[in-house]
Scaffold this motif. Structure first.
Motif, PDB file in Angstrom:
ATOM      1  N   GLN A 107       0.839  -1.200   0.000  1.00 56.67           N
ATOM      2  CA  GLN A 107       0.000   0.000   0.000  1.00 56.67           C
ATOM      3  C   GLN A 107       0.878   1.256   0.000  1.00 56.67           C
ATOM      4  O   GLN A 107       0.582   2.222  -0.708  1.00 56.67           O
ATOM      5  N   ILE A 108       1.970   1.231   0.744  1.00 59.72           N
ATOM      6  CA  ILE A 108       2.911   2.361   0.754  1.00 59.72           C
ATOM      7  C   ILE A 108       3.527   2.533  -0.626  1.00 59.72           C
ATOM      8  O   ILE A 108       3.625   3.649  -1.150  1.00 59.72           O
ATOM      9  N   ILE A 109       3.931   1.415  -1.236  1.00 59.78           N
ATOM     10  CA  ILE A 109       4.509   1.473  -2.587  1.00 59.78           C
ATOM     11  C   ILE A 109       3.489   2.034  -3.573  1.00 59.78           C
ATOM     12  O   ILE A 109       3.823   2.874  -4.411  1.00 59.78           O
ATOM     13  N   LEU A 110       2.234   1.602  -3.473  1.00 57.23           N
ATOM     14  CA  LEU A 110       1.188   2.090  -4.363  1.00 57.23           C
ATOM     15  C   LEU A 110       1.021   3.600  -4.227  1.00 57.23           C
ATOM     16  O   LEU A 110       0.912   4.312  -5.225  1.00 57.23           O
ATOM     17  N   GLU A 111       1.018   4.090  -3.000  1.00 57.76           N
ATOM     18  CA  GLU A 111       0.903   5.537  -2.792  1.00 57.76           C
ATOM     19  C   GLU A 111       2.102   6.281  -3.380  1.00 57.76           C
ATOM     20  O   GLU A 111       1.950   7.348  -3.964  1.00 57.76           O
ATOM     21  N   GLU A 112       3.290   5.704  -3.221  1.00 57.91           N
ATOM     22  CA  GLU A 112       4.487   6.332  -3.794  1.00 57.91           C
ATOM     23  C   GLU A 112       4.416   6.337  -5.320  1.00 57.91           C
ATOM     24  O   GLU A 112       4.786   7.311  -5.958  1.00 57.91           O
ATOM     25  N   GLU A 113       3.948   5.241  -5.893  1.00 55.69           N
ATOM     26  CA  GLU A 113       3.839   5.139  -7.347  1.00 55.69           C
ATOM     27  C   GLU A 113       2.819   6.125  -7.901  1.00 55.69           C
ATOM     28  O   GLU A 113       2.974   6.622  -9.006  1.00 55.69           O
ATOM     29  N   ASN A 114       1.768   6.388  -7.144  1.00 58.65           N
ATOM     30  CA  ASN A 114       0.756   7.349  -7.577  1.00 58.65           C
ATOM     31  C   ASN A 114       1.188   8.791  -7.344  1.00 58.65           C
ATOM     32  O   ASN A 114       0.545   9.710  -7.822  1.00 58.65           O
ATOM     33  N   GLY A 115       2.274   8.969  -6.610  1.00 56.10           N
ATOM     34  CA  GLY A 115       2.790  10.311  -6.329  1.00 56.10           C
ATOM     35  C   GLY A 115       3.603  10.852  -7.488  1.00 56.10           C
ATOM     36  O   GLY A 115       3.393  10.492  -8.651  1.00 56.10           O
ATOM     37  N   GLY A 116       4.543  11.685  -7.175  1.00 58.07           N
ATOM     38  CA  GLY A 116       5.325  12.415  -8.166  1.00 58.07           C
ATOM     39  C   GLY A 116       6.065  11.616  -9.217  1.00 58.07           C
ATOM     40  O   GLY A 116       5.743  11.679 -10.398  1.00 58.07           O
ATOM     41  N   MET A 117       7.051  10.846  -8.828  1.00 58.99           N
ATOM     42  CA  MET A 117       7.898  10.142  -9.796  1.00 58.99           C
ATOM     43  C   MET A 117       7.825   8.637  -9.576  1.00 58.99           C
ATOM     44  O   MET A 117       8.496   8.093  -8.698  1.00 58.99           O
ATOM     45  N   PRO A 118       7.019   7.942 -10.377  1.00 59.67           N
ATOM     46  CA  PRO A 118       6.917   6.493 -10.206  1.00 59.67           C
ATOM     47  C   PRO A 118       8.230   5.783 -10.548  1.00 59.67           C
ATOM     48  O   PRO A 118       8.996   6.242 -11.387  1.00 59.67           O
ATOM     49  N   MET A 119       8.484   4.698  -9.862  1.00 55.06           N
ATOM     50  CA  MET A 119       9.696   3.919 -10.073  1.00 55.06           C
ATOM     51  C   MET A 119       9.474   2.814 -11.106  1.00 55.06           C
ATOM     52  O   MET A 119      10.379   2.450 -11.843  1.00 55.06           O
TER      53      MET A 119
END
Length: 189
Positions: free
Chosen positions: A58-70
Motif C-alpha cells: 500500500q505504501i509502494i502504491l501511494e508512492e507510485e501514484n505520487g510524483g515520480m513512479p519507479m
C-alpha cells in the motif's frame, strides 16, 4: 537472539496502532519507520494475521501514484506475467539480490562522495539529484555493466537448473530425450 520486531496493529476501522509508542500512527509514519530501518510487523488486530506485506504494498502504491513512479508500465506487466509461471519462485530472490547489489552500489557512491567532500553533509537528496544529472553518462555505463552482470548471473543460474534437472531425470525414458542429446554430441542413454 534477534531483535524483536516493532508491532503495528491494524484495526478494522483501518487505523494503525504502534504498540511501542502506544499511539495511533499513519501510513506515512510506517513509511518513515521503514526509512529509519526499523524492523516492523503489521498484524491484523482482530485475527492476529501478519499483514505486513499488504501494508508495505500500500505504501509502494501511494508512492507510485505520487510524483515520480519507479515502475514503468512494462515492469508492472512483467511482474504480473511472472505470477503462476514456473519461474515465479525464483523471481523474488533474484530481485532481492539485485536490490542488495544496487544498495551496495549506492553506498559506495555515497562513501566516495564523503571521501571527496568530507563529513560536511553537503549532499542532501536534491543535491544528489543534481550531481547524478551531471554524472548521467557515467551512471548509465555503471548501470549497463550492472545489468550485464545481473543478466549473466541469471543465465548462469538458469543453466545450473537445467543441468540439475537433466541429471535428476536421466534415468527416466522420455521420448526424444536421448536422440537430441546424441545429435548435440552427448551420450545416448
Amino acid at each position: 537472539m534477534g531483535v524483536e520486531k516493532r508491532v503495528i496493529k491494524k484495526y478494522p476501522n483501518r487505523r494503525l496502532y504502534d504498540t511501542a509508542t502506544s499511539s495511533y500512527i499513519t501510513l506515512g509514519d510506517v513509511k518513515q519507520l521503514v526509512l529509519d530501518n526499523v524492523d516492523l510487523q503489521v498484524v491484523d488486530a482482530k485475527t492476529q494475521d501478519d499483514i505486513s506485506r499488504s501494508v508495505l504494498l500500500q505504501i509502494i502504491l501511494e508512492e507510485e501514484n505520487g510524483g515520480m513512479p519507479m515502475f514503468s508500465y512494462e515492469v508492472l506487466t512483467q511482474f504480473i506475467r511472472f505470477y503462476g509461471q514456473a519461474m515465479q519462485g525464483m523471481m523474488g530472490p533474484f530481485l532481492e539480490k539485485n536490490l542488495q547489489l544496487f544498495s551496495q552500489l549506492q553506498q559506495k557512491l555515497q562513501e566516495q562522495t564523503q571521501t571527496l567532500y568530507g563529513d560536511q553533509g553537503v549532499f542532501n537528496n536534491s543535491l544528489w539529484g543534481e550531481y547524478l544529472k551531471f554524472q548521467a553518462p557515467a551512471m548509465q555505463n555503471v548501470m549497463a555493466n550492472y545489468m550485464e552482470q545481473s543478466t549473466s548471473l541469471f543465465l548462469e543460474m538458469q543453466t545450473r537448473m537445467q543441468e540439475q534437472t537433466k541429471s535428476l531425470f536421466t534415468g527416466f525414458p522420455f521420448p526424444g530425450y536421448g536422440e537430441k542429446d546424441d545429435e548435440d554430441g552427448g551420450a545416448k542413454p
